[in-house]
Design a protein around this motif. Structure first.
Motif, PDB file in Angstrom:
ATOM      1  N   LEU A  44       0.858  -1.181   0.000  1.00 34.75           N
ATOM      2  CA  LEU A  44       0.000   0.000   0.000  1.00 34.75           C
ATOM      3  C   LEU A  44       0.894   1.231   0.000  1.00 34.75           C
ATOM      4  O   LEU A  44       1.905   1.267   0.695  1.00 34.75           O
ATOM      5  N   ALA A  45       0.499   2.227  -0.782  1.00 34.27           N
ATOM      6  CA  ALA A  45       1.257   3.474  -0.820  1.00 34.27           C
ATOM      7  C   ALA A  45       0.325   4.625  -0.471  1.00 34.27           C
ATOM      8  O   ALA A  45      -0.839   4.644  -0.870  1.00 34.27           O
ATOM      9  N   SER A  46       0.868   5.555   0.281  1.00 35.41           N
ATOM     10  CA  SER A  46       0.103   6.732   0.673  1.00 35.41           C
ATOM     11  C   SER A  46       1.087   7.861   0.937  1.00 35.41           C
ATOM     12  O   SER A  46       2.244   7.616   1.285  1.00 35.41           O
ATOM     13  N   SER A  47       0.629   9.063   0.783  1.00 35.53           N
ATOM     14  CA  SER A  47       1.519  10.193   1.060  1.00 35.53           C
ATOM     15  C   SER A  47       1.803  10.314   2.541  1.00 35.53           C
ATOM     16  O   SER A  47       2.777  10.938   2.952  1.00 35.53           O
ATOM     17  N   GLY A  48       0.960   9.728   3.347  1.00 36.35           N
ATOM     18  CA  GLY A  48       1.179   9.704   4.793  1.00 36.35           C
ATOM     19  C   GLY A  48       0.969   8.302   5.303  1.00 36.35           C
ATOM     20  O   GLY A  48       1.456   7.333   4.720  1.00 36.35           O
ATOM     21  N   SER A  49       0.234   8.209   6.358  1.00 36.64           N
ATOM     22  CA  SER A  49      -0.095   6.894   6.903  1.00 36.64           C
ATOM     23  C   SER A  49      -1.165   6.227   6.045  1.00 36.64           C
ATOM     24  O   SER A  49      -1.966   6.898   5.378  1.00 36.64           O
ATOM     25  N   THR A  50      -1.161   4.922   6.057  1.00 37.38           N
ATOM     26  CA  THR A  50      -2.230   4.202   5.349  1.00 37.38           C
ATOM     27  C   THR A  50      -3.467   4.054   6.244  1.00 37.38           C
ATOM     28  O   THR A  50      -4.446   3.446   5.830  1.00 37.38           O
ATOM     29  N   ASN A  51      -3.398   4.598   7.448  1.00 39.61           N
ATOM     30  CA  ASN A  51      -4.596   4.671   8.284  1.00 39.61           C
ATOM     31  C   ASN A  51      -5.368   5.936   7.920  1.00 39.61           C
ATOM     32  O   ASN A  51      -4.768   6.988   7.644  1.00 39.61           O
ATOM     33  N   THR A  71     -15.577   9.921   2.319  1.00 35.10           N
ATOM     34  CA  THR A  71     -14.677   9.173   1.424  1.00 35.10           C
ATOM     35  C   THR A  71     -13.208   9.460   1.722  1.00 35.10           C
ATOM     36  O   THR A  71     -12.869  10.498   2.296  1.00 35.10           O
ATOM     37  N   SER A  72     -12.378   8.525   1.301  1.00 33.30           N
ATOM     38  CA  SER A  72     -10.925   8.700   1.364  1.00 33.30           C
ATOM     39  C   SER A  72     -10.304   8.036   0.134  1.00 33.30           C
ATOM     40  O   SER A  72     -10.626   6.898  -0.201  1.00 33.30           O
ATOM     41  N   SER A  73      -9.420   8.768  -0.535  1.00 30.60           N
ATOM     42  CA  SER A  73      -8.742   8.240  -1.729  1.00 30.60           C
ATOM     43  C   SER A  73      -7.228   8.296  -1.563  1.00 30.60           C
ATOM     44  O   SER A  73      -6.485   8.516  -2.513  1.00 30.60           O
ATOM     45  N   SER A  74      -6.777   8.091  -0.365  1.00 32.42           N
ATOM     46  CA  SER A  74      -5.355   8.302  -0.080  1.00 32.42           C
ATOM     47  C   SER A  74      -4.481   7.084  -0.366  1.00 32.42           C
ATOM     48  O   SER A  74      -3.262   7.189  -0.373  1.00 32.42           O
ATOM     49  N   ILE A  75      -5.089   5.926  -0.596  1.00 27.13           N
ATOM     50  CA  ILE A  75      -4.299   4.694  -0.714  1.00 27.13           C
ATOM     51  C   ILE A  75      -4.198   4.242  -2.172  1.00 27.13           C
ATOM     52  O   ILE A  75      -5.174   4.260  -2.919  1.00 27.13           O
ATOM     53  N   TRP A  76      -2.996   3.807  -2.516  1.00 26.52           N
ATOM     54  CA  TRP A  76      -2.727   3.212  -3.826  1.00 26.52           C
ATOM     55  C   TRP A  76      -2.184   1.805  -3.618  1.00 26.52           C
ATOM     56  O   TRP A  76      -1.425   1.551  -2.683  1.00 26.52           O
ATOM     57  N   LEU A  77      -2.554   0.915  -4.522  1.00 29.12           N
ATOM     58  CA  LEU A  77      -2.053  -0.456  -4.493  1.00 29.12           C
ATOM     59  C   LEU A  77      -0.926  -0.599  -5.506  1.00 29.12           C
ATOM     60  O   LEU A  77      -1.119  -0.367  -6.699  1.00 29.12           O
ATOM     61  N   ASN A  78       0.261  -0.950  -5.023  1.00 26.15           N
ATOM     62  CA  ASN A  78       1.416  -1.230  -5.901  1.00 26.15           C
ATOM     63  C   ASN A  78       1.699  -2.723  -5.871  1.00 26.15           C
ATOM     64  O   ASN A  78       1.557  -3.360  -4.819  1.00 26.15           O
ATOM     65  N   GLY A 118       2.143   3.587 -14.611  1.00 26.50           N
ATOM     66  CA  GLY A 118       3.530   3.912 -14.267  1.00 26.50           C
ATOM     67  C   GLY A 118       4.495   2.748 -14.393  1.00 26.50           C
ATOM     68  O   GLY A 118       5.696   2.907 -14.180  1.00 26.50           O
ATOM     69  N   GLY A 119       3.973   1.573 -14.762  1.00 24.34           N
ATOM     70  CA  GLY A 119       4.841   0.405 -14.865  1.00 24.34           C
ATOM     71  C   GLY A 119       4.792  -0.205 -16.244  1.00 24.34           C
ATOM     72  O   GLY A 119       4.768   0.515 -17.250  1.00 24.34           O
ATOM     73  N   ALA A 120       4.760  -1.538 -16.289  1.00 25.09           N
ATOM     74  CA  ALA A 120       4.731  -2.238 -17.577  1.00 25.09           C
ATOM     75  C   ALA A 120       4.229  -3.653 -17.360  1.00 25.09           C
ATOM     76  O   ALA A 120       4.185  -4.146 -16.231  1.00 25.09           O
ATOM     77  N   GLY A 121       3.863  -4.277 -18.458  1.00 21.61           N
ATOM     78  CA  GLY A 121       3.431  -5.662 -18.407  1.00 21.61           C
ATOM     79  C   GLY A 121       1.923  -5.799 -18.289  1.00 21.61           C
ATOM     80  O   GLY A 121       1.164  -4.844 -18.516  1.00 21.61           O
ATOM     81  N   GLN A 122       1.523  -7.002 -17.931  1.00 22.49           N
ATOM     82  CA  GLN A 122       0.090  -7.302 -17.836  1.00 22.49           C
ATOM     83  C   GLN A 122      -0.418  -6.937 -16.443  1.00 22.49           C
ATOM     84  O   GLN A 122      -0.518  -7.796 -15.563  1.00 22.49           O
ATOM     85  N   VAL A 123      -0.718  -5.640 -16.269  1.00 21.34           N
ATOM     86  CA  VAL A 123      -1.276  -5.216 -14.987  1.00 21.34           C
ATOM     87  C   VAL A 123      -2.708  -5.702 -14.883  1.00 21.34           C
ATOM     88  O   VAL A 123      -3.349  -6.044 -15.883  1.00 21.34           O
ATOM     89  N   THR A 154       2.616   6.657  -4.453  1.00 18.00           N
ATOM     90  CA  THR A 154       1.316   7.200  -4.837  1.00 18.00           C
ATOM     91  C   THR A 154       1.311   7.540  -6.319  1.00 18.00           C
ATOM     92  O   THR A 154       2.365   7.740  -6.929  1.00 18.00           O
ATOM     93  N   ASN A 155       0.133   7.553  -6.894  1.00 24.13           N
ATOM     94  CA  ASN A 155      -0.040   7.776  -8.336  1.00 24.13           C
ATOM     95  C   ASN A 155       0.585   6.664  -9.172  1.00 24.13           C
ATOM     96  O   ASN A 155       0.914   6.859 -10.345  1.00 24.13           O
ATOM     97  N   ARG A 156       0.791   5.513  -8.550  1.00 27.03           N
ATOM     98  CA  ARG A 156       1.265   4.312  -9.246  1.00 27.03           C
ATOM     99  C   ARG A 156       0.350   3.155  -8.855  1.00 27.03           C
ATOM    100  O   ARG A 156      -0.020   3.018  -7.696  1.00 27.03           O
ATOM    101  N   GLY A 157       0.016   2.356  -9.839  1.00 25.28           N
ATOM    102  CA  GLY A 157      -0.862   1.231  -9.563  1.00 25.28           C
ATOM    103  C   GLY A 157      -2.320   1.656  -9.574  1.00 25.28           C
ATOM    104  O   GLY A 157      -2.744   2.479 -10.407  1.00 25.28           O
ATOM    105  N   HIS A 158      -3.076   1.113  -8.622  1.00 30.80           N
ATOM    106  CA  HIS A 158      -4.518   1.360  -8.573  1.00 30.80           C
ATOM    107  C   HIS A 158      -4.852   2.212  -7.356  1.00 30.80           C
ATOM    108  O   HIS A 158      -4.445   1.891  -6.231  1.00 30.80           O
ATOM    109  N   GLN A 159      -5.630   3.266  -7.592  1.00 32.94           N
ATOM    110  CA  GLN A 159      -6.079   4.086  -6.466  1.00 32.94           C
ATOM    111  C   GLN A 159      -7.350   3.483  -5.869  1.00 32.94           C
ATOM    112  O   GLN A 159      -8.254   3.052  -6.608  1.00 32.94           O
TER     113      GLN A 159
END
Lengths: 190, 148
Positions: A44-51, A71-78, A118-123, A154-159
């Motif tokens: 999990l990626a976040s600009s701060g805590s993932t809580n 709502t909260s959109s702070s978490i990204w899945l890498n 932001g990556g490559a392959g079969q996401v 953040t801004n990579r993977g799925h929000q």
């Protein structure tokens, strides 16, 4: 003198025949084997805590309802994934509540974006464009993950956008208080 | 006139190669979302090449024979040292930078003199990616001594 000369000539002949019999040994080889391992990493990626906190705010005037949704959109899945060329060739990410519970009269959902590129392959592909209920049951949210990487941060993977809303027809069951919910994500072979 | 000398029996050209290499990329990615960021590199003396030459000039060519290889990966090779000679005779030359192995023989290094021992060889695999399917990929590296 003739006899001595004859013997030397014979010795030379033997020596030459030995040299010709030993064929040059001019090629050697050895193997190289490179092992490409199974890779299945999820973070999990976040600009701060993932809580984060979702709150139904109290109304400011009598007769009005609680303010919802929250709502909260702070978490990204890498993730990084390498699959085999046969057999288990794709993976999925599932989510479930592994501790705590969603307050009565409300429901918790997550909306999953497509990969941000932001990556490559079969996401992977999100299961639904609509928000998916998060419960104590393991629910797929992203499928068809092959060999790929999303990029890190953040801004990579799925929000992920979490929403806490009031269940229609359940307002009477709402109770004030604070609950903590832990959501666990699992990257697994299908 | 070699038949008059005891060296006559020793004058047979040969090349020997010791060592092999079986690297794994396991554990090289430590954070989710990332790809491999580095090459797989062997120790500088992963293989040792020794040779005996019956002619004054020689060179060693290398080529790659694919058994179960993938075009995703490139195998590179380089000489990391000069090795030794028994009598201190002869030279060795050839750039110590990496050479890409292909199915075509390529000169790795050349030299003069009757022998050269324990020439250290290093390997490197490039092109590794999470997009490369999980498997073990094998190839054979062929060393050939050419004399002239």
């Amino acid at each position: 003198m003739k006899r001595i000369f004859f013997l030397v000539l014979l010795g030379g002949s033997i020596g030459q025949s030995v040299v010709k019999a030993q064929a040059p040994n001019n090629t050697k080889n050895h193997p190289v084997t490179v092992t490409v391992p199974d890779v299945a990493l999820l973070a999990l990626a976040s600009s701060g805590s993932t809580n984060f906190t979702l709150a139904l705010n109290a109304p400011t005037q009598a007769g009005e309802p609680l303010t919802a949704p929250s709502t909260s959109s702070s978490i990204w899945l890498n993730y990084s994934s390498t699959v085999a060329s046969s057999g288990e060739t794709s993976r999925s990410i599932s989510a479930q509540i592994t501790s705590g519970y969603v307050p009565s009269g409300t429901d918790l959902t997550v909306a999953v974006s497509q990969d941000n590129g932001g990556g490559a392959g079969q996401v992977g592909t999100r299961v639904s464009i609509d928000p998916i209920p998060i419960t104590s049951t393991l629910s797929p949210i992203i499928t068809n993950i092959g060999s790929c990487y999303t990029g890190k941060g953040t801004n990579r993977g799925h929000q992920l956008t979490f929403t806490l809303a009031i269940l229609p027809g359940s307002y009477s069951t709402i109770r004030y208080g604070s609950n903590t919910v832990q959501v666990t994500y699992t990257l697994s072979d299908i | 006139m070699c038949w008059l000398s005891s060296k006559c029996l020793a004058q047979v050209s040969s090349i020997t190669v010791t060592g092999s290499w079986n690297p794994s990329a396991a554990g090289l990615i430590t954070e989710a979302g990332l790809n491999y960021s580095s090459y797989l590199t062997s120790s500088p003396n992963q293989s040792l090449v020794s040779l005996v030459s019956v002619k004054s000039n020689w060179e060693v060519k290398v080529e790659q024979q694919n058994n179960n290889w993938t075009s995703d990966l490139q195998l590179w090779i380089r000489r990391t040292g000069d090795g030794t000679t028994l009598g201190g005779i002869g030279t060795i030359s050839g750039t110590p930078t990496y050479t890409l192995l292909t199915s075509m023989p390529t000169t790795l290094f050349a030299g003069t003199g009757p022998d050269r021992n324990d020439i250290p060889i290093e390997y490197q695999v490039r092109g590794l990616s999470v997009l490369t399917p999980v498997a073990s990929y094998s190839a054979t590296i062929v060393f050939t001594l050419m004399e002239f």
